[in-house]
Design a protein around this motif. Structure first.
Motif, PDB file in Angstrom:
ATOM      1  N   SER A 159      -2.622  -7.799  -3.533  1.00 40.59           N
ATOM      2  CA  SER A 159      -3.170  -7.399  -2.231  1.00 40.59           C
ATOM      3  C   SER A 159      -4.686  -7.457  -2.253  1.00 40.59           C
ATOM      4  N   ASP A 214      -5.918  -6.563   3.367  1.00 34.54           N
ATOM      5  CA  ASP A 214      -4.543  -6.074   3.530  1.00 34.54           C
ATOM      6  C   ASP A 214      -4.520  -4.558   3.665  1.00 34.54           C
ATOM      7  N   GLN A 263      -3.237  -2.446   6.980  1.00 37.96           N
ATOM      8  CA  GLN A 263      -2.149  -1.460   6.908  1.00 37.96           C
ATOM      9  C   GLN A 263      -2.626  -0.068   7.319  1.00 37.96           C
ATOM     10  N   ALA A 272      -2.353   3.507   1.896  1.00 37.85           N
ATOM     11  CA  ALA A 272      -2.215   2.051   1.936  1.00 37.85           C
ATOM     12  C   ALA A 272      -2.496   1.438   0.570  1.00 37.85           C
ATOM     13  N   LEU A 288       0.422  -0.643  -1.391  1.00 38.64           N
ATOM     14  CA  LEU A 288       0.193  -2.066  -1.650  1.00 38.64           C
ATOM     15  C   LEU A 288      -0.128  -2.362  -3.115  1.00 38.64           C
TER      16      LEU A 288
END
Length: 333
Positions: A3, A7, A11, A40, A44
């Motif tokens: 990630s 990203d 999120q 997040a 991730l």
């Protein structure tokens, strides 16, 4: 595929700039935003790039540690304490083996400079002026462990070696021994060798015992050196009933040589070591020794370095307590 910070931002429903501020502990966001970003990151499995993070806060979150012998039990126990605290504060540790004579120290200081470490912990050896000047040029804080400092801005953590050696000899005297020998690390070693010799000799003088120079041997702080010193001592001086070895490896060497020569420990020969390494519990018989809190000393060094990074001010030096750990290699006469 791993990630990215984008990203995480997507999120969490925030901008990339906000994610960066949260990750680098900068102000300008709510607790709710911080919670969403952290959630997040966890979901991730995002791993922030240390180099990129360093461009923001001018830190790499790495600590350099220099030891004269990385493989020794002594260094290992200190390192465990250093790493325990460093990892708790999200610092990585780079370990450098400078060799017993320190000949690689300047080379490794240059390596640590190129790696842009945030601070340095220096263990056991003498902090030569050229080493101090090199660290000063790097502009990073420095902490010493198991050695001492001649500079006010360089704190150290160590035991009082002179007093600890005095206490070791006094303990043997309290057990009824009068013909007491010492295997040390060499009087040219101003950090540990010389003060331990001085403490031993002072204890004998204070208790009215004669000091025989042939009862003092140099074992170089190693098992191999201790074996040679023990061989010389025990074959030339059969009157000796007790030995203070200024390092546990040397003490275990004395036990080994005594067994080979048919000298029973502790019935015929008492042995006390110094350091309280894990080896002391594993020796046969288990070794009576003077304990240095090596793991705690490593922890304290790490804590002081991180404190200096946070405050920009030198930390205070500390002399930590030692104690005699009684096991099975000293018997009352």
């Amino acid at each position: 595929m791993s990630s990215t910070i984008k990203d995480v931002a997507k999120q969490a429903g925030v901008s990339v700039a906000t994610v960066s501020r949260v990750l680098n502990n900068l102000p300008g966001y709510s607790e709710e935003t911080k919670r969403r970003v952290e959630q997040a990151v966890e979901e991730l499995g995002y791993q922030p790039n240390a180099i990129a993070r360093g461009l923001v806060n001018r830190r790499t979150e790495t600590i350099g540690v220099l030891f004269p012998s990385v493989s020794s039990s002594f260094s290992s126990e200190i390192l465990h304490g250093i790493e325990e605290v460093a990892h708790k504060h999200n610092y990585s540790v780079i370990v450098c083996n400078t060799a017993e004579d320190g000949k690689r120290t300047m080379k490794y200081l240059q390596v640590l400079r190129e790696k842009r470490v945030d601070g340095i912990i220096y263990s056991s050896g003498v902090l030569e002026p050229e080493y101090y000047e090199a660290v000063q040029a790097m502009g990073v804080p420095l902490v010493l462990v198991a050695t001492k400092s001649d500079w006010d801005d360089v704190p150290f953590i160590k035991v009082d070696d002179r007093q600890a050696a005095y206490d070791a000899a006094a303990y043997l005297i309290s057990q009824g021994h009068r013909e007491i020998a010492m295997i040390g690390g060499g009087e040219s070693d101003s950090i540990a060798g010389q003060p331990r010799y001085e403490g031993f000799r002072q204890a004998l003088r204070d208790h009215g015992l004669p000091l025989r120079e042939d009862h003092v041997q140099d074992g170089g702080f190693t098992f191999e050196g201790g074996c040679g010193a023990a061989e010389r001592l025990l074959t030339a001086s059969p009157e000796v009933t007790a030995v203070f070895a200024a390092g546990d490896e040397m003490a275990i060497a004395v036990i080994s040589v005594a067994a080979r020569l048919g000298i029973a420990v502790p019935d015929q020969l008492a042995v006390i070591g110094y350091d309280n390494l894990k080896l002391a519990e594993m020796s046969n018989p288990p070794l009576t020794t003077v304990a240095q809190p090596l793991h705690e000393m490593g922890r304290m060094a790490s804590e002081k370095l991180i404190e200096m990074l946070a405050t920009g001010q030198p930390a205070a030096s500390e002399v930590v307590p030692h104690r005699v750990i009684e096991r099975q290699t000293v018997k009352k006469r």
